[in-house]
Scaffold this motif. Structure first.
Motif, PDB file in Angstrom:
ATOM      1  N   HIS A  71      12.297  17.012   0.638  1.00  0.00           N
ATOM      2  CA  HIS A  71      12.125  15.869  -0.285  1.00  0.00           C
ATOM      3  C   HIS A  71      11.080  14.948   0.289  1.00  0.00           C
ATOM      4  CE1 HIS A  71      15.658  17.114  -2.636  1.00  0.00           C
ATOM      5  NE2 HIS A  71      16.311  17.310  -1.471  1.00  0.00           N
ATOM      6  N   PRO A  72       9.905  15.203  -0.068  1.00  0.00           N
ATOM      7  CA  PRO A  72       8.804  14.352   0.460  1.00  0.00           C
ATOM      8  C   PRO A  72       8.942  12.903  -0.053  1.00  0.00           C
ATOM      9  CG  PRO A  72       7.966  15.689  -1.319  1.00  0.00           C
ATOM     10  CD  PRO A  72       9.380  16.174  -1.063  1.00  0.00           C
ATOM     11  N   PRO A  73       8.746  11.972   0.852  1.00  0.00           N
ATOM     12  CA  PRO A  73       8.843  10.550   0.405  1.00  0.00           C
ATOM     13  C   PRO A  73       7.642  10.165  -0.486  1.00  0.00           C
ATOM     14  CG  PRO A  73       8.065  10.647   2.655  1.00  0.00           C
ATOM     15  CD  PRO A  73       8.399  12.065   2.298  1.00  0.00           C
ATOM     16  N   SER A  74       7.955   9.335  -1.382  1.00  0.00           N
ATOM     17  CA  SER A  74       6.884   8.866  -2.306  1.00  0.00           C
ATOM     18  C   SER A  74       5.990   7.855  -1.592  1.00  0.00           C
ATOM     19  CB  SER A  74       7.509   8.231  -3.551  1.00  0.00           C
ATOM     20  OG  SER A  74       8.284   7.114  -3.181  1.00  0.00           O
ATOM     21  N   PHE A  75       4.666   8.004  -1.790  1.00  0.00           N
ATOM     22  CA  PHE A  75       3.665   7.115  -1.164  1.00  0.00           C
ATOM     23  C   PHE A  75       3.414   5.899  -2.075  1.00  0.00           C
ATOM     24  CE2 PHE A  75      -0.750   5.755  -0.714  1.00  0.00           C
ATOM     25  CZ  PHE A  75      -0.731   5.378   0.638  1.00  0.00           C
ATOM     26  N   VAL A  76       3.606   4.754  -1.530  1.00  0.00           N
ATOM     27  CA  VAL A  76       3.366   3.504  -2.268  1.00  0.00           C
ATOM     28  C   VAL A  76       2.231   2.761  -1.570  1.00  0.00           C
ATOM     29  CG1 VAL A  76       4.350   1.334  -3.061  1.00  0.00           C
ATOM     30  CG2 VAL A  76       5.773   3.379  -2.933  1.00  0.00           C
ATOM     31  N   PRO A  77       1.090   2.595  -2.192  1.00  0.00           N
ATOM     32  CA  PRO A  77      -0.048   1.889  -1.557  1.00  0.00           C
ATOM     33  C   PRO A  77       0.249   0.392  -1.431  1.00  0.00           C
ATOM     34  CG  PRO A  77      -0.569   2.329  -3.846  1.00  0.00           C
ATOM     35  CD  PRO A  77       0.745   3.035  -3.566  1.00  0.00           C
ATOM     36  N   PRO A  78      -0.470  -0.247  -0.598  1.00  0.00           N
ATOM     37  CA  PRO A  78      -0.274  -1.709  -0.460  1.00  0.00           C
ATOM     38  C   PRO A  78      -0.585  -2.421  -1.788  1.00  0.00           C
ATOM     39  CG  PRO A  78      -1.592  -0.853   1.333  1.00  0.00           C
ATOM     40  CD  PRO A  78      -1.438   0.275   0.374  1.00  0.00           C
ATOM     41  N   PRO A  79      -0.025  -3.617  -1.933  1.00  0.00           N
ATOM     42  CA  PRO A  79      -0.189  -4.320  -3.228  1.00  0.00           C
ATOM     43  C   PRO A  79      -1.637  -4.573  -3.585  1.00  0.00           C
ATOM     44  CG  PRO A  79       1.538  -5.333  -1.940  1.00  0.00           C
ATOM     45  CD  PRO A  79       0.910  -4.318  -1.024  1.00  0.00           C
ATOM     46  N   ARG A  80      -2.439  -4.922  -2.560  1.00  0.00           N
ATOM     47  CA  ARG A  80      -3.830  -5.221  -2.910  1.00  0.00           C
ATOM     48  C   ARG A  80      -4.569  -4.002  -3.392  1.00  0.00           C
ATOM     49  NH1 ARG A  80      -6.688  -3.487   1.413  1.00  0.00           N
ATOM     50  NH2 ARG A  80      -5.546  -3.104   3.358  1.00  0.00           N
ATOM     51  N   ILE A  81      -4.249  -2.822  -2.807  1.00  0.00           N
ATOM     52  CA  ILE A  81      -4.913  -1.597  -3.263  1.00  0.00           C
ATOM     53  C   ILE A  81      -4.376  -1.176  -4.601  1.00  0.00           C
ATOM     54  CG2 ILE A  81      -5.323   0.833  -2.693  1.00  0.00           C
ATOM     55  CD1 ILE A  81      -5.316   0.058   0.209  1.00  0.00           C
ATOM     56  N   ALA A  82      -3.091  -1.391  -4.789  1.00  0.00           N
ATOM     57  CA  ALA A  82      -2.496  -1.057  -6.081  1.00  0.00           C
ATOM     58  C   ALA A  82      -3.086  -1.923  -7.188  1.00  0.00           C
ATOM     59  CB  ALA A  82      -0.981  -1.233  -6.022  1.00  0.00           C
ATOM     60  N   ALA A  83      -3.340  -3.198  -6.860  1.00  0.00           N
ATOM     61  CA  ALA A  83      -3.944  -4.094  -7.873  1.00  0.00           C
ATOM     62  C   ALA A  83      -5.342  -3.656  -8.235  1.00  0.00           C
ATOM     63  CB  ALA A  83      -3.936  -5.526  -7.354  1.00  0.00           C
ATOM     64  N   ARG A  84      -6.044  -3.024  -7.256  1.00  0.00           N
ATOM     65  CA  ARG A  84      -7.411  -2.573  -7.542  1.00  0.00           C
ATOM     66  C   ARG A  84      -7.415  -1.295  -8.361  1.00  0.00           C
ATOM     67  NH1 ARG A  84     -11.542  -4.824  -4.464  1.00  0.00           N
ATOM     68  NH2 ARG A  84     -10.865  -6.349  -2.900  1.00  0.00           N
TER      69      ARG A  84
END
Length: 980
Positions: A41-54
């Motif tokens: 069960h590979p963990p889901s990758f969550v980018p940092p908020p600033r990168i996600a906002a971009r």
């Protein structure tokens, strides 16, 4: 600058984001991510908020890339997108791409900011250079633009007005031509009807009447009578002659028509060409024949016929070129133009009716109209010609007399070479004037007028007293006794005279002593004496300035003596009065002279004192002795005065009469003392004139060194004259470069300053007069008064001439002379002065009541302005400026030729200026100013040269400074252009 600030903020934000180490994963994190990927069960990758906002921003807020430099089109952005499509790519490559992208953005923004900063620096430098560059103010530019716009508007208004005037004139001419054409047509129809009626009447008279019969058909004998009869030789000759005369008249009319003379043709042709055309023999012959056809030529001699022909042709010149023919535009000239027009209209009307049916014979009505119009025109033409020629003759005679006056004034006062040059120039101009006067007035009348004018001019000029025996005291003429100082040489006499003048000039020291000296002696100070001799070689001492004061002192002395006699002090007063008279008489003689010894011994104070104490002194013997001596001491021209005094002294009388005799004796002795001083001055004048220039220079330099005077007023006066001259030169030629040839000379500058200070409204203030002209203060003040008086009288006469519709060039000399004498004592000191001036003009020229009232108000207004010294009237201003310009042109003449030329045209110039009556007064003013100029420049030329050199040096420094500033400004402008 807002863009620049925004970029800086974004740059700081990007730098702050790069400093957070926890935002960029390290290698261990990346390894852990790979292990997690291989797990179940590979963990889901969550980018940092600033990168996600971009990456996961809303679609509406995303920026659409439209340029090659967009971040989304950059290599790093593309690489970032491709690297994130597969999770198999490591997080390290993702972060490297992101880092490259950020670095690219930062570099691009830094480059843009650097470009913007460089551009802003260039703009700032250009603004600074533009601000530092010298430029004209906006107000000057606006004023110049407004002036140009105003000039354009005025030019448009003038053009439109001229067009309206031209249109109105054209309409008026068309109406006149139309009316004249209708009148010609009506007259032609009437003439034709009359000619037809006359023709029928003649035809009816030629045919015999048919006798009355009952039958309507004429009988056979009547038919026989109607047949043509044979013509007699006399009738045939008459018919042939009539045909020949008609043919001759037709040829005359055709010859005149071939000339094509008309008002329009003359107007369109230049004045010189039409004058040459009218002087041709062909034109003169055709005109003479056509005038003879209309009966306008008398059976006089050939010269009279030629004059009549030229007078008729002058109508075309008057109507076609009135400005060239007529010298002014007055009522008489307008009347002459109208009569010339009537003559031409009637002539052309009668000429147009000549045709074959009337055998080219003018009708009686046409000939009468032409004859009446021609007579009226000739009367007006002769009146105008006589008035114009008389004015020209008066002007030229005045010029001739003015030249003669110049020759009389310079022939003995100048060196031989200059006198010869003056003589040649004056004779040439007088010969030209004489020939013109003879043409206008005739030889005999010309010589009579010139002789009379010269005789009056020479009588009016002050006659120079000859250096002969008339003005000398008799004691100087009598044979000198042995051992007398008079027996010496001329040099000794000059030295003695100079010594006496020196002693008289320096009679005391201090203010009180100098004042007493001026009261009791009439001899002026040495410097004043030398200066007056330099200006006028025939200068003589005048006792009038202090005569009244000395008479008042003598009167007080005699009254005191009378009171002393009444109080018993007769002996003391007798001794004192005899000693006073003895001293005055001995002053007229030189020690050692027999007369000197006689007076000294007879009027000895000790002897008279003893006689008074003993009671043996006799006033009768005293007066008898004095009466015998005075005729031997006086000059010949005082014989009558001294003889009357001697007769009065020998008469017996009471005590008051005896005191009155003493007063008369003191007055006469003062006059004899004045004659003796003038005699000494006459002998010493040559010696004093030789040293006059050097003496004045030394005295002026001494006053400067001692601090008695400065040159501040002289410098200010010279600077003002120089500025005026340069301003006039720039006004005459504003676009030319200031070359040395165009610059005013020092002589012109001096003449301008002298005329500006002399021709001005009185009074003469202390600050106006330069120190170098201090000795001419009274003379310049007198010239100011005379200039104002000339202007005032000229304005009054000019107004009177205009109101009476007289020629302004006419010379009202008698009126001007009488007004000159009336205004000598002032303008409004006597309230009746305006009424006196009005009465003078009314007695010489008749005028209606309205004109009299208007002229009286004008005289009062002009005299009021003259009394206040303020010329507010436009006529007075114009006359004063013309007078000033005329005097400057004559005073500024440098050579004798220029002076003769200016003097020869002086009368014409003053006549044009409106002052024809003041030729003599203006000539005197010019002569005085010329002499002042010559003496002053000889005496103070050194200081004038220093002031002129200093002004030129300051002007050169100012020009150099202006050129330096211009060069610096030009170099600055070049540098700014190259940097851009």
């Amino acid at each position: 600058m807002d863009d620049v600030a925004l970029s800086d903020a974004e740059l700081e934000l990007a730098a702050a984001e790069l400093t957070h180490d926890d935002d960029i994963p390290e290698e261990p994190d990346m390894i852990l991510s790979e292990d997690a990927e291989n797990s179940e069960h590979p963990p889901s990758f969550v980018p940092p908020p600033r990168i996600a906002a971009r990456f996961y921003s809303a679609a509406g807020s995303r920026r659409i890339s439209s340029a090659a430099s967009s971040r989304r089109n950059s290599i790093s952005s593309t690489h970032s997108h491709t690297s994130t499509r597969s999770f198999r790519n490591s997080c390290q490559s993702h972060h490297v791409a992101q880092h490259l992208r950020r670095t690219s953005i930062l570099e691009s923004r830094k480059a843009r900011l650097a470009d913007r900063a460089a551009h802003a620096e260039q703009v700032r430098l250009r603004a600074a250079l533009a601000k530092a560059a010298p430029r004209g103010s906006n107000s000057e530019e606006r004023a110049l633009a407004a002036k140009q716009a105003r000039e354009r508007h005025l030019a448009q208004v003038a053009a439109s007005c001229a067009e309206e005037v031209r249109r109105a004139k054209k309409i008026a001419e068309e109406n006149k031509e139309r009316k004249a054409a209708e009148e010609r047509r009506y007259r032609q129809e009437m003439e034709e009807k009359l000619a037809e009626a006359e023709k029928r009447r003649l035809e009816y008279k030629r045919n015999a009447r048919r006798p009355r019969t009952a039958s309507s058909s004429p009988p056979a004998d009547v038919k026989k009578l109607a047949l043509p009869r044979p013509v007699s030789p006399e009738d045939a000759a008459k018919r042939i002659q009539a045909a020949w005369r008609a043919r001759t008249r037709m040829n005359v009319v055709d010859a005149w028509s071939d000339l094509g003379l008309s008002i329009d043709k003359v107007h369109d042709t230049s004045f010189e060409d039409i004058t040459a055309l009218l002087a041709e023999e062909k034109v003169l012959a055709a005109t003479e024949k056509i005038l003879a056809l209309f009966g306008l030529l008398s059976d006089a001699d050939e010269a009279a016929r030629g004059t009549a022909v030229r007078s008729f042709l002058s109508t075309y010149l008057i109507l076609g070129h009135p400005a060239h023919v007529l010298s002014r535009d007055g009522d008489q000239e307008q009347d002459l133009i109208q009569k010339a027009k009537d003559l031409i209209i009637s002539f052309e009307t009668a000429l147009g009716k000549l045709a074959t049916f009337n055998h080219y014979t003018p009708s009686p009505t046409g000939m009468e109209n032409v004859s009446l119009a021609h007579g009226t025109f000739m009367t007006a033409f002769n009146d105008w010609k006589a008035r114009d020629s008389s004015a020209l003759i008066e002007t030229m005679v005045a010029s001739f007399v003015s030249l003669d006056a110049i020759w009389q004034s310079v022939k003995d006062d100048t060196v031989s070479e200059v006198a010869i040059e003056y003589k040649n120039g004056i004779r040439d101009n007088q010969a030209i004037l004489l020939s013109k006067i003879k043409k206008l007035a005739g030889p005999d009348r010309a010589l009579t007028l010139i002789r009379k004018a010269i005789r009056e001019s020479r009588k009016s000029r002050p006659r120079k007293r000859p250096a002969g025996e008339v003005a000398r005291p008799r004691v100087a003429i009598d044979s000198p006794t042995p051992g007398s100082p008079i027996a010496g040489t001329d040099a000794a006499l000059h030295n003695d005279a100079a010594t006496q003048l020196q002693q008289a000039g320096s009679a005391g020291e201090g203010h009180q002593a100098q004042s007493l000296s001026e009261v009791f002696t009439v001899v002026p100070p040495n410097r004043v004496l030398v200066h007056e001799l330099s200006i006028d070689k025939e200068f003589r001492i005048d006792a009038s300035p202090t005569a009244n004061l000395r008479d008042a002192l003598n009167r007080e002395l005699c009254d005191s003596m009378l009171r002393g006699f009444e109080n018993g002090e007769s002996s003391m007063w007798t001794v004192a009065m005899s000693e006073n008279i003895r001293a005055k008489l001995l002053h007229l003689l030189k020690p050692g002279n027999s007369m000197h010894s006689l007076i000294s011994e007879t009027l000895d104070p000790e002897l008279i004192s003893r006689q008074c104490s003993q009671g043996t002194f006799s006033y009768e013997k005293f007066f008898q002795f004095v009466a015998n001596i005075l005729p031997k001491l006086c000059a010949p021209f005082r014989d009558d005065e001294v003889k009357a005094l001697a007769d009065d002294l020998q008469e017996e009388g009471s005590l008051p009469e005896m005191v009155e005799k003493l007063f008369k004796l003191l007055h006469t002795i003062n006059n004899l003392s004045l004659d003796y001083s003038n005699f000494l001055l006459m002998n010493a004048a040559p010696t004093l004139l030789k040293e006059a220039t050097g003496y004045e220079q030394r005295m002026f330099a001494q006053d400067l060194e001692e601090g008695n005077i400065t040159l501040k007023r002289t410098q200010r006066w010279w600077r003002s004259a120089a500025v005026n001259m340069h301003t006039e030169a720039d006004r005459r030629d504003p676009w030319s470069q200031p070359t040395p040839l165009n610059r005013p000379t020092p002589q012109k500058i001096y003449a301008r300053g002298l005329v500006d200070i002399a021709i001005a409204t009185p009074p003469l203030r202390e600050s106006e007069l330069p120190e170098t002209l201090e000795l001419d203060r009274a003379r310049i003040a007198r010239i100011r008064d005379e200039a104002l008086r000339i202007t005032t009288i000229g304005g009054i006469l000019l107004t009177a001439k205009n109101l009476l519709k007289r020629d302004v060039r006419s010379q009202w000399k008698n009126d001007a002379n009488r007004m000159w004498e009336t205004l000598k004592d002032g303008y409004l000191k006597d309230p009746a002065t305006p009424s006196k001036i009005s009465s003078l003009l009314e007695s010489s020229h008749a005028m209606p009541p309205t004109t009299r009232a208007q002229l009286s108000s004008t005289i009062t207004r002009l005299l009021t302005q003259a009394e206040a010294g303020k010329l507010n009237d436009p006529v007075m201003k114009v006359l004063f400026n013309r007078l000033k310009t005329h005097i400057f042109n004559r005073v500024s003449a440098s050579s004798s030729g220029e002076r003769v030329k200016a003097a020869s045209t002086a009368t014409e110039g003053l006549t044009t200026a409106g002052l024809p009556e003041f030729v003599t007064q203006v000539s005197d003013i010019c002569e005085q100013l010329t002499k002042i100029s010559e003496v002053d420049r000889r005496s103070h030329g050194k200081w004038y040269e220093e002031i002129a050199e200093e002004m030129e040096r300051l002007g050169a420094e100012g020009d150099e400074l202006m050129r330096t500033d211009s060069a610096e400004s030009a170099s600055g402008s070049t540098g700014s252009s190259s940097s851009e």
